[in-house]
Design an enzyme around this catalytic site. Structure first.
Site, mmCIF file in Angstrom:
data_model
loop_
_atom_site.group_PDB
_atom_site.id
_atom_site.type_symbol
_atom_site.label_atom_id
_atom_site.label_comp_id
_atom_site.label_asym_id
_atom_site.label_seq_id
_atom_site.Cartn_x
_atom_site.Cartn_y
_atom_site.Cartn_z
ATOM 1 C CB CYS A 181 0.281 -3.041 -8.833
ATOM 2 S SG CYS A 181 0.047 -2.038 -10.314
ATOM 3 C CG HIS A 184 0.015 -1.623 -2.756
ATOM 4 N ND1 HIS A 184 -0.275 -2.716 -3.540
ATOM 5 C CD2 HIS A 184 -1.093 -0.843 -2.800
ATOM 6 C CE1 HIS A 184 -1.499 -2.600 -4.031
ATOM 7 N NE2 HIS A 184 -2.019 -1.467 -3.600
#
Length: 302
Positions: free
Chosen positions: A239, A208
């Site tokens: 997330c 990420h």
């Protein structure tokens, strides 16, 4: 797989979309996946067989897979949390599924309401039945480079979960930097530690871009021997349990990175940009991919 080729696992239509506030209809999700496959991606997450109460964005995953059918050389995968999820995937002839564990005890409790050990026990019958049915299983390990609740995650904890999933029958283990906190140094150390227990050919990287390190971490993992990387069209996702965590590394970024080094991905970048523009419009948002933004800007100025 040699240094001159990598495999990209496109996670935008599942991991990406399930973290977007807006739930898209089946038709849009199917068209996105078909556009991505037409651009040359060969392994694509298509949905998740989880409760629509918990993840409303993934409602209708059975219909998505039914409409996609079979495309030669292309694998459509789905996330399954348990046997019930696997049975639903089997009903629509899904030939690859994924299970999801965490390296952080706190994240495991918050995300799937059980301990790491309980989650691994829950996966054993899933792996056994999948093997009986000839269905491949991929394992995800989240929070490999940090947890939003407990901070640093010991490398030994990541190695243990990766090793257990591999021993259980997962053919590939995707190491997920869920909060995007990793750096090239920590990424390299993690890959080397995991590769001491799991074959490097069975490891994948899932990064990420929260701290802007995703592409650098992919490069570090590549140099450490990893040849499989997860990515998300237009950088979709994030997330939900990690405040401020931005999306997965954009597929456009990785195709550009690898092309620049002569590393084959099999993906056509212009077609990929079109797929990204399609989903950006459907979501009513700008692309999170800097490569896509730059290339579109250059094209409009020519």
């Amino acid at each position: 797989m040699t240094m001159d080729a990598v495999k990209l696992v496109e996670v935008g239509a599942r991991d990406g979309l399930q973290n977007e506030a807006q739930a898209l209809p089946v038709e849009i999700r199917v068209e996105l996946i078909e556009r991505l496959a037409a651009a040359g991606l060969r392994t694509l997450e298509a949905g998740a067989f989880v409760s629509p109460r918990w993840v409303p964005q993934m409602a209708g995953s059975d219909e998505v897979l039914r409409r996609l059918g079979r495309r030669p050389g292309v694998t459509y995968t789905a996330l399954v949390p348990n046997l019930k999820g696997l049975d639903a995937a089997l009903e629509v002839d899904c030939r690859e599924v994924a299970v999801f564990a965490a390296a952080s005890e706190a994240f495991s409790q918050k995300n799937i309401n059980c301990s790491i050990d309980e989650s691994l026990q829950r996966f054993q019958p899933v792996l056994a039945k999948a093997a009986e049915q000839g269905v491949a299983v991929r394992g995800y390990v989240s929070c490999v480079l940090g947890c939003p609740f407990s901070g640093d995650v010991p490398v030994v904890d990541v190695v243990r979960v990766a090793r257990e999933l591999y021993a259980m029958g997962c053919y590939e283990i995707s190491l997920g930097d869920t909060i995007g906190r990793g750096t090239p140094g920590s990424t390299r150390r993690l890959v080397e530690a995991c590769a001491s227990e799991v074959p490097i050919t069975a490891l994948a990287g899932h990064f990420h871009d929260t701290y802007g390190m995703a592409v650098a971490n992919v490069q570090a993992a590549l140099e450490a021997g990893v040849r499989v990387f997860d990515s998300s069209i237009s950088g979709l996702g994030g997330c939900p349990y990690s405040p401020g965590a931005t999306g997965n590394v954009a597929t456009e970024e990785l195709v550009y990175l690898f092309q620049g080094q002569g590393v084959a991905t099999g993906v056509d970048l212009p077609a990929l940009l079109e797929a990204g523009a399609f989903i950006d419009k459907a979501l009513g948002k700008a692309s999170a991919s800097r490569v896509a933004t730059a290339l579109r800007s250059r094209a409009s100025n020519q």
